[in-house]
Write a protein that holds these residues in place. Structure first.
Motif, PDB file in Angstrom:
ATOM      1  N   UNK A  97     -21.474  12.278 -40.891  1.00  0.00           N
ATOM      2  CA  UNK A  97     -20.161  12.856 -40.608  1.00  0.00           C
ATOM      3  C   UNK A  97     -19.953  13.098 -39.119  1.00  0.00           C
ATOM      4  N   UNK A  98     -21.008  12.907 -38.319  1.00  0.00           N
ATOM      5  CA  UNK A  98     -20.926  13.153 -36.884  1.00  0.00           C
ATOM      6  C   UNK A  98     -20.217  12.018 -36.158  1.00  0.00           C
ATOM      7  N   UNK A  99     -19.782  12.314 -34.948  1.00  0.00           N
ATOM      8  CA  UNK A  99     -19.236  11.298 -34.060  1.00  0.00           C
ATOM      9  C   UNK A  99     -20.354  10.414 -33.543  1.00  0.00           C
ATOM     10  N   UNK A 100     -19.977   9.357 -32.835  1.00  0.00           N
ATOM     11  CA  UNK A 100     -20.981   8.493 -32.227  1.00  0.00           C
ATOM     12  C   UNK A 100     -21.896   9.298 -31.310  1.00  0.00           C
ATOM     13  N   UNK A 101     -21.316  10.138 -30.483  1.00  0.00           N
ATOM     14  CA  UNK A 101     -22.110  10.936 -29.559  1.00  0.00           C
ATOM     15  C   UNK A 101     -23.026  11.890 -30.306  1.00  0.00           C
TER      16      UNK A 101
END
Length: 597
Positions: free
Chosen positions: A313-317
């Motif tokens: 669920x996290x962003x790429x970063x």
């Protein structure tokens, strides 16, 4: 390509309770590779052989390693009475095909003579495993999971009888999940062959099947990773919104091909976006930077055996800050063949020339590093067994796909060499017995077997190659494989679309698109490009130069013309010459409608 879900799914138990790691570190287990030596050791030491057939990307396989195979009671029993064999199923197509119905992990226990005692699918918690191991020690007679192999009766010929064909078509109809969408009723995933068959019937005027294909392709976009792109393997349960996070190159190839064919048919931008998502992911994560070949998979877990929903669920970063799940960097000819063929369809539909360049580069590397004498291909750099049918078959399909979009005779020659190698190395021992997965048996107690999906792919490949090359011997291979598929016991296995597609590809002429003129002529290029943009799943595209001193054989006589022209031929008739590229799509769509009349 094929319905690969049964052999790829990572199985788990919904009823499994909590599994804490043991407090005391157990003694080590000593795993070895699959070989006759394992059975020789078992005979010498009066032990059983336990096979842990896993997938390196599989979450529940990791849990088995971290929990079950570290449990003191399990370790004690295994060390006392079992020879332990661990196999990554991607590395051994023969063993994978043999046990694909059991998913991964699969646990199989053998007597020392190679006969099976028990087969279990999915995650086995410690108590269940130790109970099973002790029960085998107490009574090593085969359990209820071991059934005698039924005698196989091949079909009398390669044509599926009308009554049987009606039953297969009725099964296909029932396999569609009307309330939810998609084919199959447990997990939700994009079954390539089921969608392709529905698209094909939709193009022929079946509005309901066209809608089912479109709805399934739309629903399956829930399995696309919104951050990195690419398609997760499947969704848990009977819905589309709880993905299992491993990404396999086979799944990417299936998705890339179907979304590309759908975009070519409907020009729906959602289909192009999905294909681009898959292409981007494969390029960024599953491609060797220098060699340009394709890796096998990316793991579901960042840390083996740990839950991973929050991570994805996290962003790429955010993901990169924690790390990137492991990529299996093996380079298998089979998996590369699948992706090369899919890239050809994507290039044709999208005009993304980088895809064709990728396909070309990967094919060149595989030829240099995986070729066998006589036109075949090995699986890995060094194979402990093999060769396997799947590698040469997939590369043959890849070369035929390259020929279909470029017209390069070298690719057609390579496809023919692959087909000749298959005929010389994997042909059935008896008429109608099906082309076998491997030349040699996995062990002394098990003779080589055919695989249904591979024979479906072989029928489709050999039928297309026979038309493209004009060589009738390739059709003979298709006929032989189809006799195996036409046997009732094989034809009625789920899912049904693969057999239906193979039957159509062998018995019905594809749309034959021929562009007449010199390949360097701008009008020829424009007509050929228009044909590619409207590519279908059952089609031969070729450029014929009237000045060619050695043209490929054809049964069609084309009229002499003073300008470039395109002809569409079906089993019934050929079109009048088409001179304008903007007319090609509509003509191809009308030809598809007329193909069933």
């Amino acid at each position: 390509m094929r319905s690969r879900f049964a052999m790829l799914v990572c199985l788990f138990g919904f009823a499994v309770s909590g599994f804490a790691s043991p407090a005391v570190a157990p003694a080590a287990l000593h795993w070895q590779a699959w070989s006759d030596g394992a059975f020789a050791q078992a005979r010498a030491e009066h032990k059983f052989v336990l096979l842990d057939l896993e997938a390196v990307w599989c979450h529940w396989c990791h849990v088995m390693d971290d929990v079950t195979y570290r449990d003191p009671a399990v370790v004690r029993l295994l060390n006392q009475r079992y020879v332990l064999v661990k196999v990554d199923q991607d590395s051994r197509p023969d063993i994978s095909n043999r046990y694909q119905d059991y998913g991964w992990p699969a646990t199989v226990v053998f007597a020392a003579d190679g006969s099976e005692i028990v087969k279990r699918q999915g995650y086995l918690p410690p108590k269940l495993m130790s109970s099973m191991l002790q029960a085998i020690i107490d009574d090593p007679s085969p359990g209820p999971s071991i059934e005698s192999e039924a005698a196989f009766r091949p079909a009398s010929d390669s044509v599926i009888k009308s009554a049987l064909l009606a039953r297969i078509e009725a099964q296909y109809e029932k396999q569609y999940d009307k309330p939810i969408g998609g084919w199959g009723f447990v997990h939700k995933y994009l079954d390539e062959e089921s969608v392709e068959y529905a698209m094909r019937q939709g193009a022929r005027g079946n509005a309901e099947y066209a809608k089912r294909a479109g709805d399934t392709l739309h629903d399956a976009t829930n399995l696309l990773d919104p951050v990195w792109g690419g398609m997760y393997q499947y969704s848990v349960g009977r819905h589309w919104t709880e993905p299992h996070f491993e990404k396999l190159i086979s799944i990417q190839a299936d998705a890339l091909r179907e979304y590309s064919l759908a975009f070519a048919e409907t020009r729906n931008p959602e289909d192009l976006n999905a294909a681009q998502s898959v292409h981007r992911y494969v390029t960024n994560f599953l491609t060797a930077p220098a060699a340009g070949v394709f890796f096998v998979s990316q793991d579901a877990d960042l840390h083996d055996g740990q839950e991973n929903e929050a991570y994805f669920k996290l962003s790429d970063q955010g993901r990169r800050a924690q790390g990137i799940p492991r990529v299996d960097t093996h380079v298998y000819a089979r998996e590369n063949g699948w992706m090369i063929a899919a890239l050809c369809d994507y290039y044709a539909a999208s005009d993304d020339v980088t895809a064709l360049a990728q396909a070309r580069k990967a094919a060149g590397w595989i030829v240099v590093h995986r070729s066998l004498p006589g036109g075949g291909f090995r699986h890995d750099d060094v194979d402990p067994a093999g060769p396997y049918l799947g590698d040469t078959l997939a590369m043959g399909q890849a070369f035929l796909a390259l020929y279909n979009v470029t017209g390069d005779r070298g690719d057609l020659k390579a496809a023919g060499a692959a087909a000749d190698y298959i005929a010389g190395h994997f042909a059935p021992a008896a008429v109608g017995g099906g082309f076998v997965t491997a030349q040699t048996a996995t062990d002394a107690a098990y003779r080589p077997h055919p695989d249904r999906d591979e024979n479906v792919a072989l029928v489709r490949f050999a039928s297309g190659l026979a038309l493209a090359s004009g060589e009738e011997r390739y059709r003979a291979a298709a006929v032989e494989a189809m006799r195996y598929l036409a046997a009732e016991s094989i034809a009625l296995r789920p899912l049904s679309a693969g057999v239906l597609l193979a039957n159509e590809d062998m018995t019905e002429a594809p749309i034959h698109v021929t562009v007449l003129g010199a390949a360097s002529n701008a009008d020829v290029v424009a007509l050929h490009t228009a044909a590619l943009r409207a590519i279908t799943s059952h089609e031969l595209i070729e450029v014929r130069d009237p000045a060619d001193p050695a043209p490929l054989p054809t049964s069609v006589t084309y009229p002499p013309l003073k300008r470039a022209a395109l002809f569409l031929c079906t089993a019934q008739a050929c079109s009048s010459p088409i001179f304008r590229g903007e007319e090609v799509r509509g003509k191809i769509q009308r030809a598809q409608l007329q193909a069933q009349r």
